[in-house]
Design an enzyme around this catalytic site. Structure first.
Site, PDB file in Angstrom:
ATOM      1  N   SER A 185     -53.844  64.042  42.104  1.00 53.01           N
ATOM      2  CA  SER A 185     -52.549  63.372  42.659  1.00 53.01           C
ATOM      3  C   SER A 185     -51.693  64.641  43.281  1.00 53.01           C
ATOM      4  O   SER A 185     -51.269  65.641  42.709  1.00 53.01           O
ATOM      5  CB  SER A 185     -51.932  62.896  41.577  1.00 53.01           C
ATOM      6  N   HIS A 187     -55.082  61.101  45.567  1.00 57.48           N
ATOM      7  CA  HIS A 187     -54.416  60.119  45.196  1.00 57.48           C
ATOM      8  C   HIS A 187     -53.150  60.292  45.692  1.00 57.48           C
ATOM      9  O   HIS A 187     -52.325  61.478  45.650  1.00 57.48           O
ATOM     10  CB  HIS A 187     -54.492  60.120  43.647  1.00 57.48           C
ATOM     11  N   ASP A 239     -49.037  59.051  45.871  1.00 54.72           N
ATOM     12  CA  ASP A 239     -47.912  58.228  45.229  1.00 54.72           C
ATOM     13  C   ASP A 239     -46.864  58.115  46.150  1.00 54.72           C
ATOM     14  O   ASP A 239     -46.052  58.878  46.369  1.00 54.72           O
ATOM     15  CB  ASP A 239     -47.651  58.936  44.035  1.00 54.72           C
ATOM     16  N   MET A 251     -43.270  56.170  46.483  1.00 59.11           N
ATOM     17  CA  MET A 251     -42.206  55.729  45.463  1.00 59.11           C
ATOM     18  C   MET A 251     -41.069  55.794  46.414  1.00 59.11           C
ATOM     19  O   MET A 251     -40.703  56.578  47.175  1.00 59.11           O
ATOM     20  CB  MET A 251     -42.028  56.808  44.502  1.00 59.11           C
ATOM     21  N   HIS A 271     -51.036  54.763  45.977  1.00 63.04           N
ATOM     22  CA  HIS A 271     -50.388  53.982  44.918  1.00 63.04           C
ATOM     23  C   HIS A 271     -49.302  53.696  45.336  1.00 63.04           C
ATOM     24  O   HIS A 271     -48.403  54.646  45.468  1.00 63.04           O
ATOM     25  CB  HIS A 271     -50.578  54.797  43.656  1.00 63.04           C
ATOM     26  N   MET A 302     -45.656  52.516  44.585  1.00 58.53           N
ATOM     27  CA  MET A 302     -44.325  51.956  43.673  1.00 58.53           C
ATOM     28  C   MET A 302     -43.272  52.114  44.339  1.00 58.53           C
ATOM     29  O   MET A 302     -42.446  52.606  44.433  1.00 58.53           O
ATOM     30  CB  MET A 302     -44.463  53.368  42.522  1.00 58.53           C
ATOM     31  N   MET A 350     -52.396  52.370  34.172  1.00 57.26           N
ATOM     32  CA  MET A 350     -51.521  53.424  34.083  1.00 57.26           C
ATOM     33  C   MET A 350     -51.584  53.892  32.547  1.00 57.26           C
ATOM     34  O   MET A 350     -51.508  52.922  31.546  1.00 57.26           O
ATOM     35  CB  MET A 350     -49.943  53.097  34.666  1.00 57.26           C
ATOM     36  N   ASP A 404     -54.552  56.586  35.679  1.00 54.00           N
ATOM     37  CA  ASP A 404     -53.641  57.657  36.227  1.00 54.00           C
ATOM     38  C   ASP A 404     -52.562  57.757  35.172  1.00 54.00           C
ATOM     39  O   ASP A 404     -51.893  56.774  34.490  1.00 54.00           O
ATOM     40  CB  ASP A 404     -52.874  56.713  37.285  1.00 54.00           C
TER      41      ASP A 404
HETATM   42  C1  DX5 Z   1     -47.033  58.727  38.476  1.00 51.32           C
HETATM   43  C2  DX5 Z   1     -48.050  58.671  39.336  1.00 51.32           C
HETATM   44  C3  DX5 Z   1     -49.104  59.626  38.935  1.00 51.32           C
HETATM   45  C4  DX5 Z   1     -48.832  61.070  38.993  1.00 51.32           C
HETATM   46  C5  DX5 Z   1     -49.619  61.554  37.590  1.00 51.32           C
HETATM   47  O1  DX5 Z   1     -46.225  57.514  38.479  1.00 51.32           O
HETATM   48  O2  DX5 Z   1     -48.719  57.481  39.676  1.00 51.32           O
HETATM   49  O3  DX5 Z   1     -50.229  59.657  39.828  1.00 51.32           O
HETATM   50  O4  DX5 Z   1     -48.929  62.372  39.805  1.00 51.32           O
HETATM   51  O5  DX5 Z   1     -49.345  62.749  37.165  1.00 51.32           O
HETATM   52  P1  DX5 Z   1     -49.816  63.460  35.844  1.00 51.32           P
HETATM   53  O6  DX5 Z   1     -51.473  63.613  36.179  1.00 51.32           O
HETATM   54  O7  DX5 Z   1     -49.255  64.813  36.010  1.00 51.32           O
HETATM   55  O8  DX5 Z   1     -49.753  62.666  34.472  1.00 51.32           O
HETATM   56 ZN    ZN Z   2     -50.385  57.379  40.849  1.00 53.47          ZN
END
Ligand code: DX5
Ligand code: ZN
Length: 220
Positions: free
Chosen positions: A7, A31, A33, A35, A64, A66, A135, A173
């Protein structure tokens, strides 16, 4: 063999292309993210960054989402070169979004957040999805602790996948590290996202290899 999906939320955003390359050739997913500061209380990256990354890596860009209005970002992400988009079940029935994602030529995923009961996602575990993202934290931030109570969701999804003879990926994740990777791999996960587990150390490629070894050993 499990797939490791670093990620980039935990990477150095000032050197993103190098950070993606630093995970090595054995890693072929990344990956991403997205947001919006609204669906989750954090703001990260959007389609322009995906488009920039696309020019620097052949790896599969696993997005992903969010965001409050995921439908708005599907076309921009497809144009940017994303390979997959996963949408949260907490936003409502994902059926239409899933078919739009596929129509745009991407892998379609549905996400279940940590606080949400498994029953919310169960109706969508069929031919509509290419991927279920479980998650093991509450979505929003990297670096949180793995929640072992989420493992039961992976087990239930893997049982359904088996019984219904389906082939969707089960991706996990949140807090995935060498110590927790075996738990999720044994439960049936085949794609492991890791942010701080890969980018917090000095050698992302070695960290990814160690994660894969820990997970594969648990599946044997
Ligand atoms: C958080 C993200 C993750 C995040 C995971 O909402 O969806 O992908 O980067 O981070 P770690 O692996 O540090 O928990
Ligand atoms: Zn994620």
């Amino acid at each position: 063999m499990v797939t490791i999906a670093p990620s980039i939320l935990a990477a150095d955003f000032g050197r993103l292309a190098e950070e993606v390359a630093a995970v090595g050739e054995d890693v072929d997913w990344v990956h991403v993210d997205l947001m919006d500061g609204h669906f989750v209380p954090n703001l990260s990256i959007g389609p322009p960054v995906v488009a920039s990354l696309r020019r620097h890596t052949p790896k599969l860009l696993d997005c992903h989402l969010m965001v409050t209005d995921p439908g708005r970002w599907l076309e921009p992400l497809a144009e940017a070169g994303a390979d997959g988009c996963s949408v949260h079940v907490e936003s409502g029935d994902p059926t239409e979004l899933l078919s739009r994602i596929r129509d745009l030529g991407m892998m379609a995923g549905v996400v279940i957040d940590g606080p949400t009961a498994f029953e919310a996602v169960e109706p969508y575990l069929d031919e509509r999805i290419d991927l279920l993202l479980v998650m093991t934290i509450t979505a929003g931030f990297g670096g949180q602790s793995f929640q072992p109570e989420q493992v039961a969701k992976i087990e239930r999804a893997a049982a359904i996948r088996r019984h219904r003879d389906l082939a969707f990926h089960i991706e996990v994740d949140g807090g995935v590290k060498v110590a927790t990777a075996p738990l999720v791999a044994r439960a049936g996960a085949d794609v492991l996202v890791s942010g701080t587990g890969i980018y917090d150390g000095r050698d992302p490629a070695a960290a990814a290899a160690a994660l894969r070894a820990a997970a594969d050993a648990a599946r044997d």
